[in-house]
Design an enzyme around this catalytic site. Structure first.
Site, PDB file in Angstrom:
ATOM      1  N   VAL A  64       0.627  -1.133  -0.337  1.00  0.00           N
ATOM      2  CA  VAL A  64       0.381  -0.369   0.403  1.00  0.00           C
ATOM      3  C   VAL A  64       0.481   1.078   0.162  1.00  0.00           C
ATOM      4  O   VAL A  64       1.917   1.193   0.704  1.00  0.00           O
ATOM      5  CB  VAL A  64      -0.981  -0.079   1.589  1.00  0.00           C
ATOM      6  CG1 VAL A  64      -1.612   1.195   1.485  1.00  0.00           C
ATOM      7  CG2 VAL A  64      -2.065  -0.994   1.441  1.00  0.00           C
ATOM      8  N   CYS A  65       0.053   1.974  -0.820  1.00  0.00           N
ATOM      9  CA  CYS A  65       1.102   3.546  -0.609  1.00  0.00           C
ATOM     10  C   CYS A  65       0.021   4.709  -0.304  1.00  0.00           C
ATOM     11  O   CYS A  65      -1.301   4.518  -0.510  1.00  0.00           O
ATOM     12  CB  CYS A  65       1.615   4.142  -1.906  1.00  0.00           C
ATOM     13  SG  CYS A  65       0.651   4.400  -3.205  1.00  0.00           S
ATOM     14  N   VAL A  66       1.034   5.564   0.184  1.00  0.00           N
ATOM     15  CA  VAL A  66      -0.171   6.754   0.397  1.00  0.00           C
ATOM     16  C   VAL A  66       0.172   7.530  -0.426  1.00  0.00           C
ATOM     17  O   VAL A  66       0.981   7.727  -0.930  1.00  0.00           O
ATOM     18  CB  VAL A  66      -0.247   7.127   1.773  1.00  0.00           C
ATOM     19  CG1 VAL A  66       1.326   8.178   1.880  1.00  0.00           C
ATOM     20  CG2 VAL A  66      -0.976   8.661   2.046  1.00  0.00           C
TER      21      VAL A  66
END
Length: 191
Positions: A64-66
């Protein structure tokens, strides 16, 4: 009867030409009454599907990346994403320029220099957004990607199912759809 046949063939040709000209737009609908101001803020890239060979090779190591979506001076969006790459946090910003009706944008790929189109196909603004991206890379290779943005790192099962259905309607197979594992790394940059 010959005139009717000629008219029918003309309409078919116009329809085919229309599909060829609009490309992925013919496949992807936009979020009705898209409200850009409600789309702003922090999102997590929780799911991906792509036809890219790079994606197929790297999908097992992605997490997951923001991303933070903010308004840009030209009426578009700045999309700033922070992700883990080779055990270090990297941040990149894309300028999404308005490219048609609300919810339709384009950007220039920093790696390939080609233009990619992005459609916000579906969103409730508070929990999820489904995006579709298309363009070319390298030596004219078609590039397609479906993305699940979530306001949390762990979207509900119903949202994941919605993304899977969306990705499959765009032609992606089950093995091309990935839900990214959670991580604590690189998340503090955009709280």
């Amino acid at each position: 009867m010959a005139a009717l046949h000629t008219l029918w063939m003309g309409l078919v040709l116009l329809g085919v030409l229309g599909v060829l000209q609009t490309g992925a737009q013919a496949q992807v609908s936009l979020q009705p009454n898209f409200q850009q101001d409600k789309f702003l803020g922090r999102w997590f890239t929780s799911g991906l599907a792509s036809n890219s060979s790079w994606f197929r090779e790297k999908k097992k190591v992605l997490s997951v990346c923001v991303s933070v979506v903010a308004p840009s001076a030209d009426g578009g969006l700045n999309l700033t994403s922070t992700f883990l790459r080779k055990e270090q946090c990297e941040t990149r910003t894309l300028l999404l320029r308005p490219a048609g009706p609300p919810g339709c944008y384009s950007y220039t790929s920093p790696h390939w220099g080609s233009t990619h189109d992005v459609w916000v196909a579906m969103t409730d603004y508070d929990e999820y957004a489904l995006l579709y991206t298309t363009g070319t890379k390298g030596l004219g290779q078609d590039f397609h990607m479906a993305t699940l943005y979530s306001r949390t790192q762990t979207p509900r099962a119903e949202i994941k199912e919605k993304f899977t259905t969306f990705a499959k309607t765009q032609g992606f197979t089950e093995d091309a759809i990935v839900f990214l594992p959670q991580t604590d790394k690189c998340m503090e940059e955009h709280k």
